[in-house]
Design an enzyme around this catalytic site. Structure first.
Site, PDB file in Angstrom:
ATOM      1  N   SER A   1      -1.760 -12.902   3.115  1.00 44.48           N
ATOM      2  CA  SER A   1      -1.748 -13.496   4.471  1.00 44.48           C
ATOM      3  C   SER A   1      -0.788 -12.738   5.388  1.00 44.48           C
ATOM      4  O   SER A   1      -1.053 -12.587   6.577  1.00 44.48           O
ATOM      5  CB  SER A   1      -1.376 -14.979   4.404  1.00 44.48           C
ATOM      6  OG  SER A   1       0.002 -15.152   4.095  1.00 44.48           O
ATOM      7  N   ASN A   2       0.302 -12.213   4.827  1.00 43.74           N
ATOM      8  CA  ASN A   2       1.217 -11.415   5.663  1.00 43.74           C
ATOM      9  C   ASN A   2       0.569 -10.085   6.040  1.00 43.74           C
ATOM     10  O   ASN A   2       0.733  -9.598   7.158  1.00 43.74           O
ATOM     11  CB  ASN A   2       2.539 -11.176   4.930  1.00 43.74           C
ATOM     12  CG  ASN A   2       3.512 -12.324   5.128  1.00 43.74           C
ATOM     13  OD1 ASN A   2       4.041 -12.496   6.214  1.00 43.74           O
ATOM     14  ND2 ASN A   2       3.713 -13.117   4.105  1.00 43.74           N
TER      15      ASN A   2
ATOM     16  N   ARG B   1       6.468  -6.733  -7.560  1.00 47.88           N
ATOM     17  CA  ARG B   1       6.920  -5.712  -8.503  1.00 47.88           C
ATOM     18  C   ARG B   1       8.080  -4.974  -7.846  1.00 47.88           C
ATOM     19  O   ARG B   1       8.103  -4.840  -6.616  1.00 47.88           O
ATOM     20  CB  ARG B   1       5.751  -4.775  -8.797  1.00 47.88           C
ATOM     21  CG  ARG B   1       5.864  -3.941 -10.052  1.00 47.88           C
ATOM     22  CD  ARG B   1       4.534  -3.281 -10.394  1.00 47.88           C
ATOM     23  NE  ARG B   1       3.549  -4.247 -10.921  1.00 47.88           N
ATOM     24  CZ  ARG B   1       3.591  -4.673 -12.183  1.00 47.88           C
ATOM     25  NH1 ARG B   1       4.533  -4.261 -12.996  1.00 47.88           N
ATOM     26  NH2 ARG B   1       2.680  -5.534 -12.607  1.00 47.88           N
TER      27      ARG B   1
ATOM     28  N   ASN C   1      10.390  -5.382   3.421  1.00 51.46           N
ATOM     29  CA  ASN C   1       9.887  -6.470   2.576  1.00 51.46           C
ATOM     30  C   ASN C   1      10.116  -7.780   3.308  1.00 51.46           C
ATOM     31  O   ASN C   1      11.066  -7.903   4.085  1.00 51.46           O
ATOM     32  CB  ASN C   1      10.626  -6.505   1.227  1.00 51.46           C
ATOM     33  CG  ASN C   1      10.106  -7.620   0.323  1.00 51.46           C
ATOM     34  OD1 ASN C   1       8.904  -7.748   0.116  1.00 51.46           O
ATOM     35  ND2 ASN C   1      11.016  -8.433  -0.189  1.00 51.46           N
TER      36      ASN C   1
ATOM     37  N   HIS D   1      10.799 -11.811   2.616  1.00 52.90           N
ATOM     38  CA  HIS D   1      11.225 -12.742   1.569  1.00 52.90           C
ATOM     39  C   HIS D   1      11.258 -14.151   2.152  1.00 52.90           C
ATOM     40  O   HIS D   1      11.812 -14.339   3.247  1.00 52.90           O
ATOM     41  CB  HIS D   1      12.623 -12.342   1.059  1.00 52.90           C
ATOM     42  CG  HIS D   1      13.130 -13.226  -0.026  1.00 52.90           C
ATOM     43  ND1 HIS D   1      12.636 -13.200  -1.313  1.00 52.90           N
ATOM     44  CD2 HIS D   1      14.092 -14.187  -0.010  1.00 52.90           C
ATOM     45  CE1 HIS D   1      13.263 -14.117  -2.042  1.00 52.90           C
ATOM     46  NE2 HIS D   1      14.154 -14.717  -1.282  1.00 52.90           N
TER      47      HIS D   1
ATOM     48  N   ASP E   1      15.673  -7.935  -3.244  1.00 47.59           N
ATOM     49  CA  ASP E   1      15.966  -8.849  -2.119  1.00 47.59           C
ATOM     50  C   ASP E   1      17.387  -8.692  -1.591  1.00 47.59           C
ATOM     51  O   ASP E   1      18.005  -9.680  -1.181  1.00 47.59           O
ATOM     52  CB  ASP E   1      15.764 -10.308  -2.581  1.00 47.59           C
ATOM     53  CG  ASP E   1      14.329 -10.562  -3.026  1.00 47.59           C
ATOM     54  OD1 ASP E   1      14.136 -11.479  -3.852  1.00 47.59           O
ATOM     55  OD2 ASP E   1      13.432  -9.834  -2.573  1.00 47.59           O
TER      56      ASP E   1
ATOM     57  N   GLU F   1       6.690 -16.526   8.928  1.00 46.78           N
ATOM     58  CA  GLU F   1       6.570 -15.174   8.363  1.00 46.78           C
ATOM     59  C   GLU F   1       5.533 -14.358   9.132  1.00 46.78           C
ATOM     60  O   GLU F   1       5.739 -13.169   9.426  1.00 46.78           O
ATOM     61  CB  GLU F   1       6.142 -15.250   6.895  1.00 46.78           C
ATOM     62  CG  GLU F   1       7.180 -15.802   5.957  1.00 46.78           C
ATOM     63  CD  GLU F   1       6.678 -15.828   4.531  1.00 46.78           C
ATOM     64  OE1 GLU F   1       6.022 -14.858   4.113  1.00 46.78           O
ATOM     65  OE2 GLU F   1       6.940 -16.813   3.829  1.00 46.78           O
TER      66      GLU F   1
END
Ligand code: GRF
Length: 202
Positions: A12-13, A90, A106, A108, A144, A173
């Site tokens: 979805s992102n 991953r 990324n 999160h 992260d 997001e």
């Protein structure tokens, strides 16, 4: 800027980024979607948008190094300027990251440095926090923990479950990631000495 998006699930992102890229003045285009799961729902959604997809399953390779070498070879063909990890489950090695350091983002689903790792919404509710949210950060070797580029906050409601909180965060997001990508693609944010340097007025 040419962007490769990495997914492991519904994507979805990735779709939110693809939709943002359709704006004529948006400074990036998605040139490929990579996944480590052939069953990832995002693959066919990317294909439906005419985006080139690559699947590299970890089990198809002797080791992590071989797996990453195959991904890097495909990236050398695609020649992206930016990698966006979006639900990619991953970790990349330091060697892989060094090839694109400062150009890998990324997202999160928590307000880092709080709640790195998995099950972030469950942990937020357990901890009794009143504000949750999401973070776009530069990817570095640790999980992260790269320099923060952008964050979005949402309230945690008294009757929230991990699912209802996840849904509220996901909506943010989908707005936050395109904003962060735009900043990086326009050169308004960059990674320097392990920090995210943002141009004044951003
Ligand atoms: C999202 O919460 C994202 O923050 C996390 O994976 C979840 C699913 O993402 N990394 P998507 O729907 O596959 O983009």
């Amino acid at each position: 800027k040419r962007v490769a998006v990495f997914i492991s699930g519904g994507g979805s992102n990735m779709l939110a980024l693809a939709d943002a890229c359709t704006a004529p003045d948006f400074p990036a285009e998605i040139v490929a979607v990579f996944s480590d799961k052939p069953s990832a729902g995002g693959i066919e959604k990317a294909q439906a948008r005419g985006i080139k997809t690559f699947v590299f399953e970890r089990k198809g390779f002797a080791g992590k190094a071989e797996h990453e070498a195959a991904i890097l070879a495909a990236l050398d063909e695609v020649k992206p300027d930016i990698l966006c990890l979006a639900g990619y489950m991953r970790l990349f090695s330091a060697e892989f990251i060094s090839r694109y350091e400062g150009s890998i983002l990324n997202i999160h689903p928590a307000l880092l440095p709080l709640f790195p790792g998995l099950h972030t919404h469950e942990r937020a509710i357990q901890a009794g926090v009143k504000i949750a949210g999401c973070t776009v950060h530069f990817v570095t070797e640790g999980m992260d923990e790269g320099p923060i580029v952008a964050q979005g906050a949402v309230p945690v409601l008294a009757d929230d479950t991990p699912e209802t909180l996840a849904g509220r965060v996901l909506t943010v997001e989908h707005k936050l990631y395109p904003l962060a990508l735009k900043l990086l693609a326009e050169g308004k944010v960059r990674m320097e000495d392990g920090r995210a340097i943002t141009s004044p007025g951003t």
